[in-house]
Design a protein around this motif. Structure first.
Motif, PDB file in Angstrom:
ATOM      1  N   VAL A  39       0.937  -0.928  -0.184  1.00  0.00           N
ATOM      2  CA  VAL A  39       0.292   0.133  -0.382  1.00  0.00           C
ATOM      3  C   VAL A  39       0.991   1.383  -0.446  1.00  0.00           C
ATOM      4  CG1 VAL A  39      -1.691   1.579   1.258  1.00  0.00           C
ATOM      5  CG2 VAL A  39      -1.868  -1.352   0.597  1.00  0.00           C
ATOM      6  N   ASP A  40       1.553   1.307   0.965  1.00  0.00           N
ATOM      7  CA  ASP A  40       2.736   2.942   1.071  1.00  0.00           C
ATOM      8  C   ASP A  40       3.411   2.648   0.190  1.00  0.00           C
ATOM      9  OD1 ASP A  40       0.958   2.471   3.823  1.00  0.00           O
ATOM     10  OD2 ASP A  40       2.764   2.329   4.680  1.00  0.00           O
ATOM     11  N   ARG A  41       3.947   1.888  -0.083  1.00  0.00           N
ATOM     12  CA  ARG A  41       5.229   2.772  -1.528  1.00  0.00           C
ATOM     13  C   ARG A  41       4.109   3.071  -2.835  1.00  0.00           C
ATOM     14  NH1 ARG A  41       5.540  -0.765  -6.022  1.00  0.00           N
ATOM     15  NH2 ARG A  41       5.088  -3.161  -4.808  1.00  0.00           N
ATOM     16  N   HIS A  42       3.324   2.877  -3.008  1.00  0.00           N
ATOM     17  CA  HIS A  42       2.297   2.890  -3.806  1.00  0.00           C
ATOM     18  C   HIS A  42       2.039   4.877  -3.623  1.00  0.00           C
ATOM     19  CE1 HIS A  42       2.012  -0.755  -6.219  1.00  0.00           C
ATOM     20  NE2 HIS A  42       1.725  -1.413  -5.282  1.00  0.00           N
ATOM     21  N   VAL A  43       1.191   4.919  -2.734  1.00  0.00           N
ATOM     22  CA  VAL A  43       1.317   6.741  -2.451  1.00  0.00           C
ATOM     23  C   VAL A  43       2.214   7.439  -2.632  1.00  0.00           C
ATOM     24  CG1 VAL A  43       0.488   7.914  -0.459  1.00  0.00           C
ATOM     25  CG2 VAL A  43      -0.875   5.531  -0.769  1.00  0.00           C
ATOM     26  N   GLY A 238      -9.687 -10.388 -10.200  1.00  0.00           N
ATOM     27  CA  GLY A 238     -11.529 -10.032  -9.186  1.00  0.00           C
ATOM     28  C   GLY A 238     -11.884 -11.826  -9.759  1.00  0.00           C
ATOM     29  N   GLY A 239     -13.155 -12.705  -8.470  1.00  0.00           N
ATOM     30  CA  GLY A 239     -13.653 -13.306  -8.921  1.00  0.00           C
ATOM     31  C   GLY A 239     -14.110 -13.814  -6.795  1.00  0.00           C
ATOM     32  N   ASN A 240     -13.748 -15.244  -7.048  1.00  0.00           N
ATOM     33  CA  ASN A 240     -15.092 -15.037  -5.994  1.00  0.00           C
ATOM     34  C   ASN A 240     -13.896 -16.477  -4.870  1.00  0.00           C
ATOM     35  OD1 ASN A 240     -14.857 -18.409  -7.746  1.00  0.00           O
ATOM     36  ND2 ASN A 240     -16.759 -19.660  -6.720  1.00  0.00           N
ATOM     37  N   PRO A 241     -13.099 -16.583  -5.529  1.00  0.00           N
ATOM     38  CA  PRO A 241     -12.468 -17.373  -3.769  1.00  0.00           C
ATOM     39  C   PRO A 241     -12.620 -16.607  -2.480  1.00  0.00           C
ATOM     40  CG  PRO A 241     -10.734 -16.800  -5.338  1.00  0.00           C
ATOM     41  CD  PRO A 241     -12.109 -16.176  -6.205  1.00  0.00           C
ATOM     42  N   PRO A 242     -12.383 -17.135  -1.646  1.00  0.00           N
ATOM     43  CA  PRO A 242     -12.560 -16.999  -0.052  1.00  0.00           C
ATOM     44  C   PRO A 242     -11.357 -16.238  -0.016  1.00  0.00           C
ATOM     45  CG  PRO A 242     -14.132 -18.720  -0.263  1.00  0.00           C
ATOM     46  CD  PRO A 242     -12.759 -18.789  -1.637  1.00  0.00           C
ATOM     47  N   LEU A 243     -11.506 -14.823   0.646  1.00  0.00           N
ATOM     48  CA  LEU A 243      -9.898 -14.997   1.067  1.00  0.00           C
ATOM     49  C   LEU A 243      -9.379 -15.112   1.766  1.00  0.00           C
ATOM     50  CD1 LEU A 243     -10.511 -10.536   0.640  1.00  0.00           C
ATOM     51  CD2 LEU A 243     -10.122 -11.879  -0.087  1.00  0.00           C
ATOM     52  N   PRO A 244     -10.239 -16.159   2.897  1.00  0.00           N
ATOM     53  CA  PRO A 244      -9.000 -17.130   4.264  1.00  0.00           C
ATOM     54  C   PRO A 244      -8.574 -18.515   3.683  1.00  0.00           C
ATOM     55  CG  PRO A 244     -11.044 -16.150   4.945  1.00  0.00           C
ATOM     56  CD  PRO A 244     -11.102 -15.982   3.505  1.00  0.00           C
ATOM     57  N   PHE A 245      -9.255 -18.287   1.945  1.00  0.00           N
ATOM     58  CA  PHE A 245      -8.413 -19.319   1.124  1.00  0.00           C
ATOM     59  C   PHE A 245      -7.428 -19.086   0.741  1.00  0.00           C
ATOM     60  CE2 PHE A 245      -9.647 -21.850  -2.487  1.00  0.00           C
ATOM     61  CZ  PHE A 245      -8.815 -22.535  -3.262  1.00  0.00           C
ATOM     62  N   ALA A 246      -6.175 -19.401   0.744  1.00  0.00           N
ATOM     63  CA  ALA A 246      -4.143 -19.415   0.934  1.00  0.00           C
ATOM     64  C   ALA A 246      -4.989 -18.637  -0.966  1.00  0.00           C
ATOM     65  CB  ALA A 246      -3.776 -19.791   0.573  1.00  0.00           C
ATOM     66  N   TYR A 247      -5.950 -19.186  -1.469  1.00  0.00           N
ATOM     67  CA  TYR A 247      -5.576 -18.777  -3.171  1.00  0.00           C
ATOM     68  C   TYR A 247      -6.096 -17.678  -3.185  1.00  0.00           C
ATOM     69  CZ  TYR A 247      -7.578 -19.341  -8.162  1.00  0.00           C
ATOM     70  OH  TYR A 247      -8.150 -18.900  -9.691  1.00  0.00           O
ATOM     71  N   GLY A 248      -7.670 -17.585  -2.324  1.00  0.00           N
ATOM     72  CA  GLY A 248      -7.842 -16.094  -2.778  1.00  0.00           C
ATOM     73  C   GLY A 248      -7.630 -14.511  -1.944  1.00  0.00           C
ATOM     74  N   TYR A 249      -6.706 -15.378  -0.731  1.00  0.00           N
ATOM     75  CA  TYR A 249      -5.580 -14.415  -0.442  1.00  0.00           C
ATOM     76  C   TYR A 249      -4.408 -13.584  -1.205  1.00  0.00           C
ATOM     77  CZ  TYR A 249      -3.808 -11.203   3.416  1.00  0.00           C
ATOM     78  OH  TYR A 249      -3.546 -10.083   3.935  1.00  0.00           O
ATOM     79  N   GLY A 250      -4.068 -14.220  -1.821  1.00  0.00           N
ATOM     80  CA  GLY A 250      -3.196 -14.552  -2.862  1.00  0.00           C
ATOM     81  C   GLY A 250      -3.681 -13.728  -4.059  1.00  0.00           C
ATOM     82  N   ASP A 251      -4.668 -14.459  -4.989  1.00  0.00           N
ATOM     83  CA  ASP A 251      -5.596 -13.298  -6.082  1.00  0.00           C
ATOM     84  C   ASP A 251      -6.230 -12.114  -5.687  1.00  0.00           C
ATOM     85  OD1 ASP A 251      -4.568 -15.718  -7.187  1.00  0.00           O
ATOM     86  OD2 ASP A 251      -6.542 -16.797  -7.038  1.00  0.00           O
ATOM     87  N   LEU A 252      -6.782 -11.849  -4.790  1.00  0.00           N
ATOM     88  CA  LEU A 252      -7.780 -10.611  -4.149  1.00  0.00           C
ATOM     89  C   LEU A 252      -6.915  -9.851  -3.273  1.00  0.00           C
ATOM     90  CD1 LEU A 252     -11.302 -12.938  -3.922  1.00  0.00           C
ATOM     91  CD2 LEU A 252      -9.845 -11.158  -6.623  1.00  0.00           C
ATOM     92  N   VAL A 253      -5.575 -10.066  -2.661  1.00  0.00           N
ATOM     93  CA  VAL A 253      -5.127  -9.134  -1.823  1.00  0.00           C
ATOM     94  C   VAL A 253      -3.747  -9.031  -2.128  1.00  0.00           C
ATOM     95  CG1 VAL A 253      -4.749  -8.495   0.052  1.00  0.00           C
ATOM     96  CG2 VAL A 253      -6.400  -9.575   0.210  1.00  0.00           C
ATOM     97  N   THR A 254      -2.558 -10.067  -2.263  1.00  0.00           N
ATOM     98  CA  THR A 254      -1.570  -9.931  -2.494  1.00  0.00           C
ATOM     99  C   THR A 254      -1.212  -9.666  -4.103  1.00  0.00           C
ATOM    100  OG1 THR A 254      -0.767 -11.422  -1.551  1.00  0.00           O
ATOM    101  CG2 THR A 254       0.991 -11.261  -1.665  1.00  0.00           C
ATOM    102  N   PHE A 255      -1.542 -10.195  -5.250  1.00  0.00           N
ATOM    103  CA  PHE A 255      -1.063 -10.360  -6.126  1.00  0.00           C
ATOM    104  C   PHE A 255      -1.590  -8.566  -6.624  1.00  0.00           C
ATOM    105  CE2 PHE A 255      -1.420 -14.844  -7.165  1.00  0.00           C
ATOM    106  CZ  PHE A 255      -0.326 -14.829  -6.920  1.00  0.00           C
ATOM    107  N   PRO A 256      -2.584  -8.430  -6.163  1.00  0.00           N
ATOM    108  CA  PRO A 256      -3.282  -6.887  -7.184  1.00  0.00           C
ATOM    109  C   PRO A 256      -2.585  -5.732  -6.338  1.00  0.00           C
ATOM    110  CG  PRO A 256      -5.408  -7.849  -6.077  1.00  0.00           C
ATOM    111  CD  PRO A 256      -3.806  -9.298  -6.147  1.00  0.00           C
ATOM    112  N   LEU A 257      -2.355  -5.514  -5.203  1.00  0.00           N
ATOM    113  CA  LEU A 257      -1.630  -4.441  -4.441  1.00  0.00           C
ATOM    114  C   LEU A 257      -0.674  -4.731  -4.591  1.00  0.00           C
ATOM    115  CD1 LEU A 257      -4.241  -4.628  -0.832  1.00  0.00           C
ATOM    116  CD2 LEU A 257      -4.107  -3.128  -3.396  1.00  0.00           C
TER     117      LEU A 257
END
Length: 545
Positions: A39-43, A238-257
């Motif tokens: 987050v901070d790095r992009h700002v 985007g998509g439907n994997p839940p964020l607590p699912f390791a796959y979802g956490y990567g896809d929908l938090v770590t990768f885009p950010l």
């Protein structure tokens, strides 16, 4: 070690296997904080006005996300959360979940994202095992958590994000953010400090805690995402994997950010709401599981024409093997390839996959992800097998298996720096790895080794089959027999004639000894919240039958 983490809860007072940093991108400085990087790095670099999160018709910029993270981080400190403390984060896919995890990480504590469908008994185990200090929860999920908290003595506070109007007397997430300072300096975390804790889905037994460092989290983006997806700031994940699912956490938090891209969140995902999100949010990287792809194709056979899906450039799949016919139909209708990947909660994300630029062979999972090594070994001797022979998969790279408070399981899962995720694979002559089964899903019948997923994929080719799970059922004569549980597609009749047709189809496609000697039609397959079929429940059913 700066964090307040009991050494007895970690294997050998360390963090699992020594990471292998084969890529320059994963050779991190000794001190790094994942929230600052995401987050901070992009700002700081002038991208503060870029969209970080799209949720329904609302958009959160990187600057707005930074302010929310900083305010909530200060609020958590005021509640007594210290570096190394474990904090439960219990939400559906909503922006508050992302803010909460990042705030916890920024102050040096450890977020433990929790699946929304867990009941009190399951939550009690996690709260007690992880020694959760503070829990942050969506108000509609509060009741089960309160029952679980009453059964343990470690949770000191519950913070509630109000939305649907549930009455409670706990601190309000919104009020805490409003009242807190927006001036927060990140905790000076070491790269090896723990930054995330996830529990396995329990498909093979009681859920186990898996822990990951700040560098582990970044490495999933700087290896798999960077090389296999090549994301840019213009992408929308985007998509439907839940964020607590390791796959979802990567896809929908770590990768885009990590790449300054945008997160698209859908709270109550269905084929319809996912297609709407593709159109409304401009999703470019669609992340899902095979079941959801099949549901989109089944429920909205003309979805590619009814919705504007022109933004899509690639699909991702994990959790279960992706059938080649699903790959082909999505490719034909939506014009994208799906990268099927194998990853685990313990390894944090995908370590075998094709790259989006590869000539993709849908019958194989792909190659070792850049930064990882993979080999097939004899499960008895540990010797590496020649190509073409099936055996146990061993992996090493920038992430590895590290269990929380499970020393016996840890010693079984890691040997000489290699992690053993529990999968049976074949490495083909061309170097691609072809999935056979989970070790627990290997059926041994009359001395033959039969991978259940291989039989499933053949049965899925039939239009009469909507879903299928294949297991080994006890048999006095053969030890086990192949048994298929099948959900029949609408418009078809489940009868003995169909049983014979399906059995003959397998006999004519695979070696005859692999055909299902029993087929049972069922209304619904048992699944975890991440979409994985719970074959253990089907096997348990056979034991009591």
């Amino acid at each position: 070690m700066q964090q307040n983490v009991p050494e007895s809860y970690l294997p050998d007072a360390a963090y699992g296997p020594e990471p292998v940093n084969a890529l320059p991108e994963t050779d991190y400085p000794s001190h790094i904080n994942v929230a600052e990087e995401l987050v901070d790095r992009h700002v700081e670099e002038g991208r503060g006005d870029n969209a970080a999160i799209r949720f329904r018709d609302r958009e959160t910029t990187y600057s707005e996300l930074q302010e929310k993270v900083d305010r909530f981080g200060n609020a958590l400190r005021d509640l007594g959360v210290e570096p190394g403390d474990r904090v439960l984060v219990r939400f559906p896919n909503r922006p508050e979940a992302v803010v909460s995890c990042l705030a916890v990480q920024k102050i040096g504590a450890i977020p433990q994202p929790s699946m929304k469908l867990l009941r009190a008994k399951e939550l009690t185990h996690i709260l007690d095992d992880a020694k959760i200090k503070v829990a942050i929860v969506y108000d509609d999920l509060l009741d089960e958590l309160e029952d679980a908290v009453d059964a343990v003595d470690c949770v000191e506070e519950i913070v509630v994000a109000d939305d649907v109007g549930v009455e409670h007397d706990h601190p309000s997430y919104e009020s805490l953010i409003d009242d807190a300072s927006d001036d927060l300096e990140a905790h000076d975390t070491e790269a090896t400090d723990l930054g995330l804790m996830l529990y396995t889905s329990g498909t093979t037994g009681r859920p186990k805690g898996a822990v990951h460092s700040h560098s582990d989290i970044l490495a999933t983006a700087d290896g798999y995402a960077r090389y296999c997806l090549e994301p840019t700031a213009d992408d929308v994940f985007g998509g439907n994997p839940p964020l607590p699912f390791a796959y979802g956490y990567g896809d929908l938090v770590t990768f885009p950010l990590r790449f300054g891209a945008t997160i698209s969140l859908v709270q109550d995902a269905s084929p319809e709401t996912l297609l709407e999100a593709v159109e409304d949010h401009g999703i470019t990287v669609f992340c899902s599981v095979p079941t959801a792809y099949n549901q989109i194709l089944s429920k909205f056979p003309e979805g590619h024409e009814e919705y504007d899906v022109s933004s899509l450039r690639v699909g991702l799949s994990a959790g279960e093997p992706l059938a080649p016919h699903t790959f082909d139909e999505i490719n034909e209708k939506y014009g994208i390839d799906i990268l099927d990947g194998i990853g685990t909660t313990e390894m944090l994300h995908i370590f075998i996959s094709h790259r989006h630029t590869d000539d993709i062979d849908a019958s194989a999972t792909g190659f070792a992800v850049p930064g990882y090594e993979a080999k097939i070994v004899d499960p008895e001797t540990g010797d590496e097998l020649e190509r073409g022979r099936s055996g146990q998969l061993a992996v090493r790279g920038p992430t590895g298996i590290t269990y929380w408070n499970r020393p016996e399981k840890q010693s079984e899962a890691v040997e000489n720096g290699w992690s053993f995720p529990g999968d049976i694979f074949v490495q083909r002559e061309d170097g691609r790895f072809e999935y056979q089964s989970r070790e627990d899903d290997l059926i041994i019948s009359s001395g033959y080794n039969i991978p259940g997923p291989e039989v499933e994929m053949v049965l899925e080719e039939r239009e009469e089959v909507q879903e299928v799970a294949v297991i080994g059922a006890p048999n006095e004569e053969r030890g086990e027999i192949v048994k298929a549980y099948i959900v029949v597609e609408e418009g078809h009749e489940a009868n003995e004639e169909l049983v014979t047709e399906l059995q003959n189809h397998v006999k004519n496609t695979l070696a005859p000894y692999k055909y299902p000697r029993e087929i049972q039609f069922i209304d619904e397959l048992p699944r975890t919240e991440t979409g994985k079929i719970q074959r253990t429940k089907l096997r348990d059913r056979e034991q009591v039958a």
